[in-house]
Write a protein that holds these residues in place. Sequence first.
Motif, PDB file in Angstrom:
ATOM      1  N   ILE A 258     -21.528  36.151  -6.621  1.00 60.72           N
ATOM      2  CA  ILE A 258     -21.239  37.146  -7.664  1.00 60.72           C
ATOM      3  C   ILE A 258     -20.806  38.440  -6.989  1.00 60.72           C
ATOM      4  CG2 ILE A 258     -22.177  38.438  -9.625  1.00 60.72           C
ATOM      5  CD1 ILE A 258     -24.405  36.300  -9.772  1.00 60.72           C
ATOM      6  N   ARG A 259     -19.730  39.034  -7.487  1.00 65.02           N
ATOM      7  CA  ARG A 259     -19.312  40.338  -6.994  1.00 65.02           C
ATOM      8  C   ARG A 259     -18.502  41.051  -8.070  1.00 65.02           C
ATOM      9  NH1 ARG A 259     -16.035  40.703  -1.960  1.00 65.02           N
ATOM     10  NH2 ARG A 259     -15.719  42.803  -2.793  1.00 65.02           N
ATOM     11  N   PRO A 260     -18.448  42.388  -8.026  1.00 63.17           N
ATOM     12  CA  PRO A 260     -17.652  43.111  -9.027  1.00 63.17           C
ATOM     13  C   PRO A 260     -16.192  42.663  -8.990  1.00 63.17           C
ATOM     14  CG  PRO A 260     -19.117  44.622  -7.895  1.00 63.17           C
ATOM     15  CD  PRO A 260     -19.203  43.320  -7.161  1.00 63.17           C
ATOM     16  N   TYR A 261     -15.584  42.602 -10.167  1.00 64.92           N
ATOM     17  CA  TYR A 261     -14.211  42.128 -10.285  1.00 64.92           C
ATOM     18  C   TYR A 261     -13.236  43.296 -10.115  1.00 64.92           C
ATOM     19  CZ  TYR A 261     -10.405  39.147 -11.976  1.00 64.92           C
ATOM     20  OH  TYR A 261      -9.250  38.403 -12.073  1.00 64.92           O
ATOM     21  N   VAL A 262     -13.370  44.001  -9.003  1.00 64.75           N
ATOM     22  CA  VAL A 262     -12.483  45.106  -8.649  1.00 64.75           C
ATOM     23  C   VAL A 262     -12.319  45.086  -7.140  1.00 64.75           C
ATOM     24  CG1 VAL A 262     -13.096  46.599 -10.597  1.00 64.75           C
ATOM     25  CG2 VAL A 262     -14.430  46.715  -8.483  1.00 64.75           C
ATOM     26  N   ARG A 263     -11.295  45.804  -6.672  1.00 62.36           N
ATOM     27  CA  ARG A 263     -11.137  45.950  -5.225  1.00 62.36           C
ATOM     28  C   ARG A 263     -12.161  46.955  -4.721  1.00 62.36           C
ATOM     29  NH1 ARG A 263      -6.488  45.093  -2.417  1.00 62.36           N
ATOM     30  NH2 ARG A 263      -6.491  47.232  -1.616  1.00 62.36           N
ATOM     31  N   SER A 264     -13.086  46.502  -3.890  1.00 63.03           N
ATOM     32  CA  SER A 264     -14.120  47.394  -3.388  1.00 63.03           C
ATOM     33  C   SER A 264     -14.745  46.768  -2.153  1.00 63.03           C
ATOM     34  CB  SER A 264     -15.198  47.635  -4.450  1.00 63.03           C
ATOM     35  OG  SER A 264     -16.074  46.519  -4.529  1.00 63.03           O
ATOM     36  N   SER A 265     -15.651  47.529  -1.537  1.00 63.17           N
ATOM     37  CA  SER A 265     -16.362  47.031  -0.361  1.00 63.17           C
ATOM     38  C   SER A 265     -17.680  46.360  -0.720  1.00 63.17           C
ATOM     39  CB  SER A 265     -16.626  48.199   0.601  1.00 63.17           C
ATOM     40  OG  SER A 265     -17.420  49.195  -0.033  1.00 63.17           O
ATOM     41  N   ASP A 266     -17.920  46.110  -1.997  1.00 60.24           N
ATOM     42  CA  ASP A 266     -19.164  45.469  -2.403  1.00 60.24           C
ATOM     43  C   ASP A 266     -19.313  44.105  -1.739  1.00 60.24           C
ATOM     44  OD1 ASP A 266     -20.502  47.000  -4.769  1.00 60.24           O
ATOM     45  OD2 ASP A 266     -18.352  47.060  -5.182  1.00 60.24           O
ATOM     46  N   LEU A 276     -27.699  31.338 -17.750  1.00 60.98           N
ATOM     47  CA  LEU A 276     -26.370  31.847 -18.069  1.00 60.98           C
ATOM     48  C   LEU A 276     -26.251  31.967 -19.574  1.00 60.98           C
ATOM     49  CD1 LEU A 276     -23.503  32.548 -16.920  1.00 60.98           C
ATOM     50  CD2 LEU A 276     -22.889  30.175 -17.409  1.00 60.98           C
ATOM     51  N   THR A 277     -25.900  33.163 -20.038  1.00 54.53           N
ATOM     52  CA  THR A 277     -25.612  33.383 -21.452  1.00 54.53           C
ATOM     53  C   THR A 277     -24.194  33.925 -21.553  1.00 54.53           C
ATOM     54  OG1 THR A 277     -26.348  35.697 -21.554  1.00 54.53           O
ATOM     55  CG2 THR A 277     -28.049  33.990 -21.773  1.00 54.53           C
ATOM     56  N   SER A 278     -23.781  34.277 -22.759  1.00 57.77           N
ATOM     57  CA  SER A 278     -22.429  34.804 -22.935  1.00 57.77           C
ATOM     58  C   SER A 278     -22.244  36.169 -22.304  1.00 57.77           C
ATOM     59  CB  SER A 278     -22.087  34.871 -24.427  1.00 57.77           C
ATOM     60  OG  SER A 278     -23.001  35.738 -25.097  1.00 57.77           O
ATOM     61  N   ASP A 279     -23.344  36.894 -22.000  1.00 57.45           N
ATOM     62  CA  ASP A 279     -23.185  38.228 -21.420  1.00 57.45           C
ATOM     63  C   ASP A 279     -24.033  38.485 -20.182  1.00 57.45           C
ATOM     64  OD1 ASP A 279     -25.737  38.592 -22.458  1.00 57.45           O
ATOM     65  OD2 ASP A 279     -25.050  39.776 -24.166  1.00 57.45           O
ATOM     66  N   ARG A 280     -24.759  37.469 -19.668  1.00 54.20           N
ATOM     67  CA  ARG A 280     -25.605  37.706 -18.494  1.00 54.20           C
ATOM     68  C   ARG A 280     -25.732  36.442 -17.660  1.00 54.20           C
ATOM     69  NH1 ARG A 280     -30.911  40.113 -20.249  1.00 54.20           N
ATOM     70  NH2 ARG A 280     -29.753  42.079 -20.109  1.00 54.20           N
ATOM     71  N   ILE A 281     -25.717  36.635 -16.329  1.00 53.45           N
ATOM     72  CA  ILE A 281     -26.020  35.557 -15.405  1.00 53.45           C
ATOM     73  C   ILE A 281     -27.241  35.976 -14.591  1.00 53.45           C
ATOM     74  CG2 ILE A 281     -24.346  36.416 -13.682  1.00 53.45           C
ATOM     75  CD1 ILE A 281     -23.995  33.451 -12.829  1.00 53.45           C
ATOM     76  N   SER A 282     -28.166  35.048 -14.389  1.00 56.25           N
ATOM     77  CA  SER A 282     -29.409  35.326 -13.673  1.00 56.25           C
ATOM     78  C   SER A 282     -29.545  34.337 -12.532  1.00 56.25           C
ATOM     79  CB  SER A 282     -30.610  35.199 -14.613  1.00 56.25           C
ATOM     80  OG  SER A 282     -30.456  36.021 -15.751  1.00 56.25           O
ATOM     81  N   ILE A 283     -29.887  34.861 -11.348  1.00 53.60           N
ATOM     82  CA  ILE A 283     -30.005  34.003 -10.179  1.00 53.60           C
ATOM     83  C   ILE A 283     -31.389  34.135  -9.561  1.00 53.60           C
ATOM     84  CG2 ILE A 283     -27.535  33.998  -9.641  1.00 53.60           C
ATOM     85  CD1 ILE A 283     -28.104  36.135  -7.490  1.00 53.60           C
ATOM     86  N   ASP A 284     -31.879  33.026  -9.022  1.00 57.33           N
ATOM     87  CA  ASP A 284     -33.123  33.039  -8.260  1.00 57.33           C
ATOM     88  C   ASP A 284     -32.818  33.482  -6.837  1.00 57.33           C
ATOM     89  OD1 ASP A 284     -35.200  32.043 -10.064  1.00 57.33           O
ATOM     90  OD2 ASP A 284     -34.042  30.186 -10.097  1.00 57.33           O
ATOM     91  N   VAL A 295     -32.567  37.991 -10.191  1.00 59.39           N
ATOM     92  CA  VAL A 295     -31.623  39.109 -10.222  1.00 59.39           C
ATOM     93  C   VAL A 295     -30.621  38.844 -11.336  1.00 59.39           C
ATOM     94  CG1 VAL A 295     -30.117  40.584  -8.862  1.00 59.39           C
ATOM     95  CG2 VAL A 295     -31.899  39.240  -7.720  1.00 59.39           C
ATOM     96  N   HIS A 296     -30.443  39.827 -12.213  1.00 64.99           N
ATOM     97  CA  HIS A 296     -29.618  39.679 -13.413  1.00 64.99           C
ATOM     98  C   HIS A 296     -28.358  40.534 -13.301  1.00 64.99           C
ATOM     99  CE1 HIS A 296     -33.128  37.901 -15.552  1.00 64.99           C
ATOM    100  NE2 HIS A 296     -33.825  38.789 -14.850  1.00 64.99           N
ATOM    101  N   PHE A 297     -27.210  39.922 -13.620  1.00 61.95           N
ATOM    102  CA  PHE A 297     -25.920  40.611 -13.621  1.00 61.95           C
ATOM    103  C   PHE A 297     -25.238  40.396 -14.968  1.00 61.95           C
ATOM    104  CE2 PHE A 297     -26.714  39.700  -9.171  1.00 61.95           C
ATOM    105  CZ  PHE A 297     -26.315  40.856  -8.530  1.00 61.95           C
ATOM    106  N   PRO A 298     -24.379  41.333 -15.376  1.00 60.69           N
ATOM    107  CA  PRO A 298     -23.566  41.080 -16.569  1.00 60.69           C
ATOM    108  C   PRO A 298     -22.424  40.121 -16.239  1.00 60.69           C
ATOM    109  CG  PRO A 298     -22.950  43.161 -15.604  1.00 60.69           C
ATOM    110  CD  PRO A 298     -24.098  42.643 -14.777  1.00 60.69           C
TER     111      PRO A 298
END
Length: 308
Positions: A258-266, A276-284, A295-298
């Motif tokens: 998972i990483r931000p969908y932009v050009r960055s150094s992340d 996984l839902t329509s607006d959130r992904i959660s990882i162990d 850890v939860h991400f949009p």
Amino acid sequence: MADLILHHYWPSPFAHKIRMAMGLAGLPWTSVEIPRVPPKPLLLPLTAGYRRTPVLQVGADVYCDTHNIARALADTAPEVGERLFPGPSRGAALVLAEWVDQTLFPLAIRAVMAEALDTASPDFIQDRGDLYFGPGWTPEGLRSEAPGVILQLEAALGRLESWLAGLGHCDYRELSYGDVAAAFIAWFLRGRWSRGGEVLRHYPYLREVESALEGAGQQPAQEIAAEKALAIAAQTVPQASTGIQCPSDLVVGQSVGIRPYVRSSDPEVFGRLRALTSDRISIDHEARDVGDVVVHFPITGYQIRSVD
């Protein structure tokens, strides 16, 4: 409910936004201060390597990205959700907040950084330039583009002003998370850009929202050391559910990046898919200092891929 622990630093504009949101929602919170630039050795074990600010910790559940955090806050109790998203405002408030982050803030940060090139520390400038502009950016390019960027910024502020004017004055309507997003960009421009106060004079509705939320949420209930926050995670069991709740080829237990969908150094974050839902992904995620955390991400704004 476990304590809301905000990992942040005080000058962070995005942390300021979440602090205002917690103030609007009437939620007490606990403060953990983190460094402004990497390394962040007492944060990354919680986040699987995610480095941006702020991060919300609720026991052994860790929420990244401000829109994801706002949703998590709203889900703590029905009355909290109503304070952040009164009536039917949830969709509109989230759309406005995402537009501010994706359109207005990138222009604001360029104007601010172009002016700060000669005053901020070189390490900070390099780190934020790589983070926000991606590889290949140059100070010379940032300076040369600044006049055109400022024209775009003022046009975008005009659109925001029109949106707020359509909602009406703050003295006869309920504030929402959308107003928090507007106030955060005003706070950032006024505090970090020499022209900020002058430019904001032209947007009375935006100034009114900024004033209405001034000071909201800026006093934590307590402050704790980062080591204690890690210990809390290690002593707590994650509460996140497990399962796939939307159409997807992904399956529970597989490794994902998972990483931000932009050009960055992340850096890309890796973990085992838990939910996984329509607006959130959660990882162990597991680390020595915290044990097992989730850890939860949009979904919006993030690129997700299978790494199996």
